[in-house]
Design a protein around this motif. Structure first.
Motif, PDB file in Angstrom:
ATOM      1  N   MET A  21       0.780  -1.039   0.078  1.00  8.92           N
ATOM      2  CA  MET A  21       0.107   0.040  -0.093  1.00  8.92           C
ATOM      3  C   MET A  21       0.788   1.407   0.155  1.00  8.92           C
ATOM      4  SD  MET A  21      -2.925   0.418  -0.395  1.00  8.92           S
ATOM      5  CE  MET A  21      -3.824   1.933  -0.713  1.00  8.92           C
ATOM      6  N   ARG A  22       1.906   1.265   0.447  1.00  2.00           N
ATOM      7  CA  ARG A  22       2.811   2.502   0.761  1.00  2.00           C
ATOM      8  C   ARG A  22       3.447   2.761  -0.585  1.00  2.00           C
ATOM      9  NH1 ARG A  22       8.304   3.983   2.903  1.00  2.00           N
ATOM     10  NH2 ARG A  22       7.991   5.734   4.181  1.00  2.00           N
ATOM     11  N   ARG A  23       3.584   1.639  -1.467  1.00  2.00           N
ATOM     12  CA  ARG A  23       4.335   1.877  -3.005  1.00  2.00           C
ATOM     13  C   ARG A  23       2.943   2.319  -3.802  1.00  2.00           C
ATOM     14  NH1 ARG A  23       6.715  -3.484  -4.825  1.00  2.00           N
ATOM     15  NH2 ARG A  23       5.380  -3.038  -6.453  1.00  2.00           N
ATOM     16  N   ILE A  24       1.702   1.886  -3.473  1.00  5.64           N
ATOM     17  CA  ILE A  24       0.760   2.495  -4.203  1.00  5.64           C
ATOM     18  C   ILE A  24       0.513   3.849  -4.134  1.00  5.64           C
ATOM     19  CG2 ILE A  24      -1.852   2.155  -4.621  1.00  5.64           C
ATOM     20  CD1 ILE A  24      -1.428  -0.917  -4.129  1.00  5.64           C
ATOM     21  N   ALA A  25       0.553   4.178  -2.538  1.00  2.91           N
ATOM     22  CA  ALA A  25       0.185   5.415  -2.053  1.00  2.91           C
ATOM     23  C   ALA A  25       1.182   6.540  -2.660  1.00  2.91           C
ATOM     24  CB  ALA A  25       0.080   5.496  -0.633  1.00  2.91           C
ATOM     25  N   ARG A  26       2.621   6.084  -2.700  1.00  2.50           N
ATOM     26  CA  ARG A  26       3.688   6.829  -3.076  1.00  2.50           C
ATOM     27  C   ARG A  26       3.117   7.743  -4.505  1.00  2.50           C
ATOM     28  NH1 ARG A  26       8.272   3.966  -2.161  1.00  2.50           N
ATOM     29  NH2 ARG A  26       8.313   4.719  -0.264  1.00  2.50           N
ATOM     30  N   LYS A  27       2.772   6.712  -5.413  1.00  2.00           N
ATOM     31  CA  LYS A  27       2.257   7.142  -6.730  1.00  2.00           C
ATOM     32  C   LYS A  27       0.925   8.048  -6.508  1.00  2.00           C
ATOM     33  CE  LYS A  27       2.057   5.133 -10.978  1.00  2.00           C
ATOM     34  NZ  LYS A  27       1.167   4.139 -11.358  1.00  2.00           N
ATOM     35  N   ALA A  28      -0.150   7.533  -6.008  1.00  2.00           N
ATOM     36  CA  ALA A  28      -1.326   8.135  -6.047  1.00  2.00           C
ATOM     37  C   ALA A  28      -1.470   9.369  -5.154  1.00  2.00           C
ATOM     38  CB  ALA A  28      -2.329   6.946  -5.572  1.00  2.00           C
ATOM     39  N   SER A  29      -1.298   9.291  -3.776  1.00  2.44           N
ATOM     40  CA  SER A  29      -1.626  10.335  -3.057  1.00  2.44           C
ATOM     41  C   SER A  29      -0.336  10.983  -2.324  1.00  2.44           C
ATOM     42  CB  SER A  29      -2.635   9.768  -1.927  1.00  2.44           C
ATOM     43  OG  SER A  29      -2.051   8.839  -0.925  1.00  2.44           O
ATOM     44  N   GLY A  30       0.712  10.522  -2.317  1.00  2.52           N
ATOM     45  CA  GLY A  30       2.091  10.739  -1.566  1.00  2.52           C
ATOM     46  C   GLY A  30       1.695  10.620  -0.080  1.00  2.52           C
ATOM     47  N   ASP A  31       0.730   9.791   0.375  1.00  3.87           N
ATOM     48  CA  ASP A  31       0.579   9.647   1.865  1.00  3.87           C
ATOM     49  C   ASP A  31       1.374   8.552   2.481  1.00  3.87           C
ATOM     50  OD1 ASP A  31      -0.834  12.195   2.398  1.00  3.87           O
ATOM     51  OD2 ASP A  31      -2.649  11.333   1.682  1.00  3.87           O
ATOM     52  N   THR A  32       2.638   8.467   2.786  1.00  2.93           N
ATOM     53  CA  THR A  32       3.365   7.215   3.105  1.00  2.93           C
ATOM     54  C   THR A  32       3.456   7.136   4.463  1.00  2.93           C
ATOM     55  OG1 THR A  32       5.224   8.494   2.512  1.00  2.93           O
ATOM     56  CG2 THR A  32       4.354   7.076   0.902  1.00  2.93           C
ATOM     57  N   ASP A  33       3.044   8.067   5.424  1.00  3.10           N
ATOM     58  CA  ASP A  33       3.358   7.921   6.937  1.00  3.10           C
ATOM     59  C   ASP A  33       2.522   6.878   7.348  1.00  3.10           C
ATOM     60  OD1 ASP A  33       3.374   8.132   9.542  1.00  3.10           O
ATOM     61  OD2 ASP A  33       2.595  10.224   9.556  1.00  3.10           O
ATOM     62  N   THR A  34       3.130   5.641   7.496  1.00  8.51           N
ATOM     63  CA  THR A  34       2.223   4.513   8.064  1.00  8.51           C
ATOM     64  C   THR A  34       1.974   4.488   9.535  1.00  8.51           C
ATOM     65  OG1 THR A  34       4.341   3.284   8.570  1.00  8.51           O
ATOM     66  CG2 THR A  34       3.444   3.081   6.287  1.00  8.51           C
ATOM     67  N   SER A  35       2.305   5.810  10.106  1.00 12.24           N
ATOM     68  CA  SER A  35       1.715   5.783  11.678  1.00 12.24           C
ATOM     69  C   SER A  35       0.287   6.191  11.886  1.00 12.24           C
ATOM     70  CB  SER A  35       2.603   6.594  12.210  1.00 12.24           C
ATOM     71  OG  SER A  35       2.590   7.886  12.014  1.00 12.24           O
ATOM     72  N   ARG A  36      -0.233   6.536  10.553  1.00  9.67           N
ATOM     73  CA  ARG A  36      -1.804   7.118  10.551  1.00  9.67           C
ATOM     74  C   ARG A  36      -2.644   6.492   9.517  1.00  9.67           C
ATOM     75  NH1 ARG A  36      -2.863  12.946   8.123  1.00  9.67           N
ATOM     76  NH2 ARG A  36      -4.321  12.001   7.848  1.00  9.67           N
ATOM     77  N   ASP A  37      -3.905   6.749   9.476  1.00 12.26           N
ATOM     78  CA  ASP A  37      -4.693   6.331   8.325  1.00 12.26           C
ATOM     79  C   ASP A  37      -5.207   7.754   7.744  1.00 12.26           C
ATOM     80  OD1 ASP A  37      -4.537   3.901   9.307  1.00 12.26           O
ATOM     81  OD2 ASP A  37      -6.572   3.676  10.437  1.00 12.26           O
ATOM     82  N   TYR A  38      -5.644   7.438   6.468  1.00 16.54           N
ATOM     83  CA  TYR A  38      -6.044   8.374   5.410  1.00 16.54           C
ATOM     84  C   TYR A  38      -7.317   7.942   4.755  1.00 16.54           C
ATOM     85  CZ  TYR A  38      -1.129   9.835   5.918  1.00 16.54           C
ATOM     86  OH  TYR A  38       0.163   9.798   6.294  1.00 16.54           O
TER      87      TYR A  38
END
Ligand SMILES: Cc1cc2nc3c(=O)[nH]c(=O)nc-3n(C[C@H](O)[C@H](O)[C@H](O)COP(=O)(O)O)c2cc1C
Length: 179
Positions: free
Chosen positions: A142-159
């Motif tokens: 998910m972090r890899r997908i997020a890096r591309k889509a939303s940029g939200d890669t801080d895994t300590s919280r939800d979005y």
């Protein structure tokens, strides 16, 4: 009173939350929504018993839940005969750039082509990232997908990216067609 089946697939819960919101709006418009998680459908679920059907599914690794595809295929005749709508939940739909959101629309269209379903209305809608609920592998993917889509890669919280106004407009539009 019109009975509306809101049938959905959801792997991490956001599509279920969206389906609940759709149900609340239908109810406030005087309809009777019946929510069904298609992973565990009640025995003898028959779309013909409803006045309209809304189906929701989310995208994982480029596909909607297989059990939702199966449900649509099995109920194709009924779905094409009555008022119906489909919403597809993904992270791709959260892109700020419309061109980057296009693959979400393509996956939705591909789903309809694959099943032969012709719903009256469709919606691609942004989902959520729930890092706190993922295991190690899912968090990594998910972090890899997020890096591309939303940029939200801080895994300590939800979005949450879902545009609730868009969801409400979709449900209201469908509701108005049932009268
Ligand atoms: C393992 C995994 C794979 C995913 N793959 C995709 C993908 O290929 N494309 C996409 O747009 N979103 C992808 N997503 C994002 C989900 O569609 C998004 O988190 C959505 O809110 C999930 O809905 P649900 O909670 O109802 O299952 C993925 C999410 C996870 C956890």
């Amino acid at each position: 009173m019109t009975r509306v089946l809101v049938a959905f697939g959801s792997s991490e819960g956001q599509t279920a939350t969206i389906a609940e919101r759709v149900g609340d709006i239908l109810e406030s418009e005087g309809h009777e929504p019946v929510l069904v998680h298609l992973k565990h459908p009640p025995e003898g679920l028959d779309v013909a018993a409803y006045d309209g059907v809304i189906v929701g599914a989310s995208i994982h690794a480029g596909s909607h839940q297989g059990y939702v595809t199966e449900f649509v295929r099995e109920n194709l005749e009924g779905l094409n005969r009555q008022p119906s709508a489909f919403f597809s939940v993904s992270l791709t739909a959260a892109h700020a750039d419309p061109a980057e959101r296009e693959p979400a629309r393509e996956l939705l269209e591909g789903f309809l082509e694959e099943t032969g379903w012709e719903p009256d209305a469709t919606l691609t809608v942004a989902g959520a990232i729930k890092y706190s609920e993922y295991g190690l592998v899912k968090r990594f993917v998910m972090r890899r997908i997020a890096r591309k889509a939303s940029g939200d890669t801080d895994t300590s919280r939800d979005y949450e990216y879902t545009d609730w106004d868009e969801v409400e407009a979709f449900a209201l539009e469908f509701s108005s067609q049932l009268r």
